[in-house]
Write a protein that holds these residues in place. Structure first.
Motif, PDB file in Angstrom:
ATOM      1  N   ALA A   7       0.739  -1.212   0.115  1.00 40.81           N
ATOM      2  CA  ALA A   7      -0.122   0.101  -0.026  1.00 40.81           C
ATOM      3  C   ALA A   7       0.787   1.363   0.099  1.00 40.81           C
ATOM      4  CB  ALA A   7      -0.842   0.086   1.333  1.00 40.81           C
ATOM      5  N   ASP A   8       0.253   2.440  -0.452  1.00 41.24           N
ATOM      6  CA  ASP A   8       1.045   3.749  -0.129  1.00 41.24           C
ATOM      7  C   ASP A   8       2.496   3.612  -0.792  1.00 41.24           C
ATOM      8  OD1 ASP A   8      -1.381   5.500   0.892  1.00 41.24           O
ATOM      9  OD2 ASP A   8      -1.304   3.352   2.008  1.00 41.24           O
ATOM     10  N   ILE A   9       2.689   3.024  -2.061  1.00 41.58           N
ATOM     11  CA  ILE A   9       4.129   3.168  -2.844  1.00 41.58           C
ATOM     12  C   ILE A   9       4.093   5.041  -2.794  1.00 41.58           C
ATOM     13  CG2 ILE A   9       5.239   2.725  -4.903  1.00 41.58           C
ATOM     14  CD1 ILE A   9       3.265   0.149  -5.146  1.00 41.58           C
ATOM     15  N   HIS A  10       3.565   5.624  -2.995  1.00 37.13           N
ATOM     16  CA  HIS A  10       3.372   6.898  -3.264  1.00 37.13           C
ATOM     17  C   HIS A  10       4.736   7.475  -4.175  1.00 37.13           C
ATOM     18  CE1 HIS A  10       0.289   8.686  -1.120  1.00 37.13           C
ATOM     19  NE2 HIS A  10       0.483   7.914  -0.028  1.00 37.13           N
ATOM     20  N   ALA A  11       4.926   6.609  -5.512  1.00 42.80           N
ATOM     21  CA  ALA A  11       6.144   7.265  -6.242  1.00 42.80           C
ATOM     22  C   ALA A  11       7.309   7.267  -5.802  1.00 42.80           C
ATOM     23  CB  ALA A  11       5.598   8.441  -6.846  1.00 42.80           C
ATOM     24  N   GLY A  36      -3.613   0.832  -3.260  1.00 42.75           N
ATOM     25  CA  GLY A  36      -3.698   2.394  -3.771  1.00 42.75           C
ATOM     26  C   GLY A  36      -2.638   3.228  -3.431  1.00 42.75           C
ATOM     27  N   ASP A  37      -2.697   4.583  -3.767  1.00 43.80           N
ATOM     28  CA  ASP A  37      -1.708   5.483  -3.657  1.00 43.80           C
ATOM     29  C   ASP A  37      -0.375   5.059  -4.057  1.00 43.80           C
ATOM     30  OD1 ASP A  37      -3.551   7.387  -2.888  1.00 43.80           O
ATOM     31  OD2 ASP A  37      -2.806   7.678  -0.675  1.00 43.80           O
ATOM     32  N   THR A  38      -0.458   4.763  -5.287  1.00 43.58           N
ATOM     33  CA  THR A  38       0.726   4.174  -6.074  1.00 43.58           C
ATOM     34  C   THR A  38       1.550   5.630  -6.570  1.00 43.58           C
ATOM     35  OG1 THR A  38      -0.231   2.411  -7.161  1.00 43.58           O
ATOM     36  CG2 THR A  38       1.615   3.067  -8.080  1.00 43.58           C
ATOM     37  N   ASN A  63      -6.721   7.919  -2.630  1.00 45.56           N
ATOM     38  CA  ASN A  63      -6.811   9.464  -2.784  1.00 45.56           C
ATOM     39  C   ASN A  63      -5.903  10.235  -3.823  1.00 45.56           C
ATOM     40  OD1 ASN A  63      -5.671   8.869  -0.604  1.00 45.56           O
ATOM     41  ND2 ASN A  63      -5.670  10.942   0.304  1.00 45.56           N
ATOM     42  N   HIS A  64      -4.751   9.992  -3.770  1.00 44.56           N
ATOM     43  CA  HIS A  64      -3.640  10.463  -4.594  1.00 44.56           C
ATOM     44  C   HIS A  64      -3.890  10.128  -5.849  1.00 44.56           C
ATOM     45  CE1 HIS A  64      -1.237  12.691  -1.314  1.00 44.56           C
ATOM     46  NE2 HIS A  64      -1.994  11.655  -0.634  1.00 44.56           N
ATOM     47  N   ASP A  65      -4.162   8.833  -6.054  1.00 47.58           N
ATOM     48  CA  ASP A  65      -4.362   8.279  -7.650  1.00 47.58           C
ATOM     49  C   ASP A  65      -5.221   9.203  -8.373  1.00 47.58           C
ATOM     50  OD1 ASP A  65      -2.553   6.217  -7.194  1.00 47.58           O
ATOM     51  OD2 ASP A  65      -4.202   5.039  -6.157  1.00 47.58           O
ATOM     52  N   VAL A 115      -9.326  -2.421  -0.061  1.00 51.59           N
ATOM     53  CA  VAL A 115     -10.022  -1.020  -0.317  1.00 51.59           C
ATOM     54  C   VAL A 115      -8.621  -0.070   0.025  1.00 51.59           C
ATOM     55  CG1 VAL A 115     -12.224  -1.406   0.289  1.00 51.59           C
ATOM     56  CG2 VAL A 115     -10.616  -0.744   2.112  1.00 51.59           C
ATOM     57  N   HIS A 116      -8.596   1.118  -0.282  1.00 51.82           N
ATOM     58  CA  HIS A 116      -7.614   1.995   0.015  1.00 51.82           C
ATOM     59  C   HIS A 116      -7.770   2.821   1.341  1.00 51.82           C
ATOM     60  CE1 HIS A 116      -4.448   4.856   0.141  1.00 51.82           C
ATOM     61  NE2 HIS A 116      -5.123   6.075   0.121  1.00 51.82           N
ATOM     62  N   GLY A 117      -8.821   3.301   1.818  1.00 46.18           N
ATOM     63  CA  GLY A 117      -9.213   4.056   2.957  1.00 46.18           C
ATOM     64  C   GLY A 117     -10.027   3.135   4.021  1.00 46.18           C
ATOM     65  N   GLY A 148      -5.180   0.462   3.382  1.00 47.30           N
ATOM     66  CA  GLY A 148      -3.860   1.400   3.345  1.00 47.30           C
ATOM     67  C   GLY A 148      -4.390   2.613   4.050  1.00 47.30           C
ATOM     68  N   HIS A 149      -3.757   3.814   3.342  1.00 45.75           N
ATOM     69  CA  HIS A 149      -4.272   5.070   3.646  1.00 45.75           C
ATOM     70  C   HIS A 149      -3.633   5.753   4.878  1.00 45.75           C
ATOM     71  CE1 HIS A 149      -6.591   8.703   2.675  1.00 45.75           C
ATOM     72  NE2 HIS A 149      -7.525   8.611   3.529  1.00 45.75           N
ATOM     73  N   SER A 150      -3.655   5.228   5.882  1.00 43.13           N
ATOM     74  CA  SER A 150      -2.927   5.792   7.098  1.00 43.13           C
ATOM     75  C   SER A 150      -1.506   5.599   7.232  1.00 43.13           C
ATOM     76  CB  SER A 150      -3.635   5.362   8.486  1.00 43.13           C
ATOM     77  OG  SER A 150      -3.378   3.804   8.643  1.00 43.13           O
ATOM     78  N   HIS A 151      -0.937   4.532   6.468  1.00 45.30           N
ATOM     79  CA  HIS A 151       0.433   4.198   6.252  1.00 45.30           C
ATOM     80  C   HIS A 151       0.787   3.814   7.689  1.00 45.30           C
ATOM     81  CE1 HIS A 151       1.505   7.406   3.174  1.00 45.30           C
ATOM     82  NE2 HIS A 151       0.133   6.908   3.043  1.00 45.30           N
ATOM     83  N   LEU A 152      -0.094   3.254   8.452  1.00 46.49           N
ATOM     84  CA  LEU A 152       0.481   2.511   9.838  1.00 46.49           C
ATOM     85  C   LEU A 152      -0.085   1.033   9.797  1.00 46.49           C
ATOM     86  CD1 LEU A 152      -1.467   5.223  11.990  1.00 46.49           C
ATOM     87  CD2 LEU A 152       0.954   5.132  11.688  1.00 46.49           C
TER      88      LEU A 152
HETATM   89 ZN    ZN Z   1      -1.250   7.376   1.088  1.00 41.91          ZN
END
Ligand code: ZN
Length: 243
Positions: A7-11, A36-38, A63-65, A115-117, A148-152
């Motif tokens: 999750a949350d690769i964030h580029a 999500g949030d790749t 959300n970032h995607d 899901v993402h969130g 994902g989403h919280s990165h925790l």
């Molecule tokens: Zn994220």
């Protein structure tokens, strides 16, 4: 079958490649499940999308995607995130946009909902408290949900009339039993639990076990790319603190 939960690769291609290398070293997986949030925040959005698509995978929208392609508004983003989002939008190819545009909000896989969130609000809601988690257990049909989403890296457990949570520690196998769970594998490209190492998990359907891994990567290399590309300095600095 074995599945990587990311999750949350964030580029953050350097972090993503470190995780992919670790997966390979552990004997590989049959499929990658991406929450999500790749893209967003990091310096390599196009490259991360390209890399992900080199693997057999499923992916849901973050959300970032969708913000990066204008499908949702950035009104709720903080100024750094909004700036990074505008920069990200300029890096995407036509194929990247089409890929992000077509991501589903929810995917059912094996005994999991992805899901993402949150299952109730897949794009925006953070599952970061037992009260929110408890309500969300009513919004997915499967025994377990991956978010994902919280990165925790956290796991929420549904009890008879309550909900408990615990941190997911590295290398500790979480055996899937009777109780329904909401599991967050932490973030690949921007961990926020104070541990700057990339975070991801592997699910083994034979042993019914989810195991979290923390992977060191060259944080300075990612930071240097972010600075060279003019991304907000605060987004680069936070990587070294895992916050
Ligand atoms: Zn994220």
């Amino acid at each position: 079958m074995r599945y990587a939960i990311i999750a949350d690769i964030h580029a953050n291609l350097t972090a993503f490649d470190a995780v992919l290398g670790d997966i390979e070293q552990r004997g590989g997986v049959d499929e990658i499940w991406c929450l999500g949030d790749t893209v967003g925040y990091g310096p390599d959005p196009h490259q991360c999308l390209e890399r992900l698509q080199q693997y057999r995978h499923v992916c849901v929208a973050g959300n970032h995607d969708w913000a990066a392609i204008g499908k949702i508004s950035t009104a709720d983003f903080n100024p750094d995130a909004a700036l990074a989002c505008q920069w990200t939008a300029r890096q995407l190819s036509r194929e990247d946009i089409r890929y992000l545009e077509n991501l589903p909000l929810t995917v059912e896989k094996d005994i999991f909902t992805l899901v993402h969130g949150s299952p109730r609000e897949p794009i925006w809601e953070y599952v970061i408290s037992t009260s929110i988690a408890r309500q969300n257990f009513n919004f997915f049909p499967s025994p377990y949900c991956l978010v994902g989403h919280s990165h925790l890296p956290l796991v929420f457990k549904e009890e008879a009339d309550s909900c408990t949570y615990s941190r997911l520690g590295a290398n500790i196998g979480l055996v899937l039993g009777e109780s329904r769970l909401i599991i967050n594998p932490g973030g690949v490209g921007q961990p926020r639990d104070g541990d700057p190492r990339a975070s991801y998990a592997i699910y083994d359907s034979d042993s019914k076990m989810v195991r979290l891994y923390r992977i060191p990567y060259d944080i300075v290399a990612t930071q240097n790319k972010m600075i060279a590309k003019g991304l907000p300095i605060r987004l680069a600095v936070r990587l070294q603190h895992g916050m």
